[in-house]
Scaffold this active site. Structure first.
Site, short mmCIF file in Angstrom:
data_model
loop_
_atom_site.label_atom_id
_atom_site.label_comp_id
_atom_site.label_asym_id
_atom_site.label_seq_id
_atom_site.Cartn_x
_atom_site.Cartn_y
_atom_site.Cartn_z
N ARG A 195 -17.77 -44.37 8.37
CA ARG A 195 -18.97 -44.22 7.53
C ARG A 195 -19.36 -45.62 7.09
NH1 ARG A 195 -20.34 -40.02 2.74
NH2 ARG A 195 -20.75 -38.83 4.62
N HIS A 209 -26.55 -38.88 10.64
CA HIS A 209 -25.40 -38.17 10.07
C HIS A 209 -25.09 -36.93 10.94
CE1 HIS A 209 -22.37 -36.98 7.37
NE2 HIS A 209 -23.07 -36.52 6.36
N GLN A 217 -22.85 -33.67 9.88
CA GLN A 217 -23.44 -32.68 8.99
C GLN A 217 -24.23 -31.63 9.78
OE1 GLN A 217 -23.06 -32.55 5.49
NE2 GLN A 217 -23.92 -30.51 5.80
N ASP A 224 -32.67 -33.26 1.25
CA ASP A 224 -31.61 -34.22 0.93
C ASP A 224 -32.11 -35.06 -0.25
OD1 ASP A 224 -29.40 -35.91 1.07
OD2 ASP A 224 -30.04 -36.95 2.89
N CYS A 226 -27.30 -31.09 2.42
CA CYS A 226 -26.02 -31.66 2.86
C CYS A 226 -25.09 -31.98 1.70
CB CYS A 226 -26.26 -32.88 3.73
SG CYS A 226 -27.09 -34.23 2.87
N ARG A 285 -17.99 -28.20 7.33
CA ARG A 285 -17.64 -29.56 7.74
C ARG A 285 -16.20 -29.57 8.26
NH1 ARG A 285 -20.45 -33.87 5.74
NH2 ARG A 285 -19.17 -35.00 7.25
N1 NVA Z 1 -28.91 -39.28 2.96
C1 NVA Z 1 -27.70 -39.26 2.16
C2 NVA Z 1 -26.71 -38.29 2.75
C3 NVA Z 1 -25.41 -38.18 2.00
C4 NVA Z 1 -24.43 -37.25 2.66
C5 NVA Z 1 -27.13 -40.66 2.09
O1 NVA Z 1 -27.14 -41.35 3.11
O2 NVA Z 1 -26.70 -41.08 1.01
N1 CP Z 2 -22.55 -34.29 3.05
C1 CP Z 2 -21.66 -35.32 3.01
O1 CP Z 2 -21.51 -36.07 3.97
O2 CP Z 2 -20.94 -35.40 1.86
P1 CP Z 2 -20.03 -36.63 1.40
O3 CP Z 2 -20.93 -37.80 1.16
O4 CP Z 2 -19.37 -36.13 0.14
O5 CP Z 2 -19.01 -36.93 2.47
#
Ligand code: NVA
Ligand code: CP
Length: 299
Positions: free
Chosen positions: A103, A130, A133, A218, A258, A286
């Site tokens: 990540r 992502h 998800q 989101d 998500c 997940r």
């Molecule tokens: N769009 C959000 C998704 C978090 C799971 C982010 O990137 O922070």
């Molecule tokens: N939806 C998701 O990826 O959650 P986290 O940021 O908690 O991993």
């Protein structure tokens, strides 16, 4: 060639379909208390440059259930955080572990890591995509309503990493995608173009939601955009998913997010906590869908 999972386009359509079915089966097996340990002695390295609750716990639990092990790596305590080149880190880590989950911010950094890794690399979120998800979301929709093929899905809000993965999913799982964003927050034009007429942009959420089978949204400010929060609250004010949005969708439409969610911003509490919300199933999935992914990549 090492099979990676950097976007949904990395895995062919029949294999993705099979992965969703396998995730449903693995969920059933776990609920039945069956012990299944196909990844005994396998190790997953997990690199997190950004925060996470679901992604970390689901991958780590998946490896534990499967008889393997997961190692949490953060830039705070590894040489990656002190500027060791990505290529060197990839080469060394992949000589020890069996798969690596990352990540991070920049999608290019992830691609560079994968190019230098001798084991499968999984995208656990970048600024651009992502994909994990989406496996969970498609599983949750399939469990409640059957195949998502031919359905209409609506994305409301920011044209962000999740939106881009919804565009990829429209291509791979064969659904129509309507996207409503404020002007200036549209998804990347090149990514959008890959979906051709399967993905359509609107600037009014109610127009996009009309006749939809699944409404997804989101946060307005993603990780790394915290300073833009106030400006985004103003720019996205008309883009909250509410009961009114759900009312113009099909009567059996579902809602998903998500998570983490900001009730009263991108979605009303009534919708995310209501009976049409599949958000909590998707969050649980997940675990199951990433088990199916790990099994696929490490088989
Ligand atoms: N769009 C959000 C998704 C978090 C799971 C982010 O990137 O922070
Ligand atoms: N939806 C998701 O990826 O959650 P986290 O940021 O908690 O991993």
């Amino acid at each position: 060639m090492t099979q990676h999972f950097l976007t949904l386009l990395d895995i062919n359509k029949p294999d993705l379909e099979a992965m969703i079915q396998r995730a449903i089966e693995l969920k059933r097996m776990q609920k039945a208390g069956e012990v299944f340990e196909p990844l005994k002695n396998k190790v997953l390295g997990m690199i997190f440059d950004k925060s996470s609750t679901r992604t970390r716990v689901s991958f780590e639990t998946a490896m534990a259930h499967f008889g393997g092990h997961a190692i949490f790596l953060s830039p705070r305590d590894t040489q990656l955080g002190r500027g060791e080149p990505i290529a060197d880190s990839a080469r060394v880590l992949s000589s020890m572990v069996d798969a690596i989950m990352i990540r991070t911010f920049d999608h290019e950094g992830l691609t560079q890591f994968a190019d230098n890794s001798s084991v499968p690399v999984i995208n656990a979120l970048t600024d651009t995509y992502h994909p994990c998800q989406l496996l969970a979301d498609v599983q949750a929709y399939t469990e409640r309503r059957g195949s998502i093929k031919g359905k209409t899905v609506t994305w409301i809000g920011d044209g962000n990493n999740m939106c881009h993965s919804y565009i990829n999913a429209a291509i791979q799982f064969g659904f129509h995608l309507t996207i409503a964003t404020p002007v200036g927050y549209e998804p990347d034009a090149q990514i959008l173009a890959t979906a051709g007429d399967q993905a359509k942009i609107f600037n009014n959420p109610l127009d996009a939601a009309k006749g939809s089978d699944l409404i997804a949204t989101d946060v307005w400010a993603s990780m790394g955009q915290e300073e833009e929060q106030k400006k985004r609250e103003r720019d996205f004010a008309d883009f909250q998913v509410t009961a009114e949005t759900m009312a113009v969708a099909n009567s059996d439409a579902l809602f998903t997010h998500c998570l983490p969610a900001h009730r009263g911003e991108e979605v009303s509490a009534e919708v995310i906590d209501g009976s049409q919300s599949m958000t909590w199933d998707a969050a649980e999935n997940r675990l199951h869908s990433q088990k199916a992914l790990l099994e696929y990549l490490l088989k």
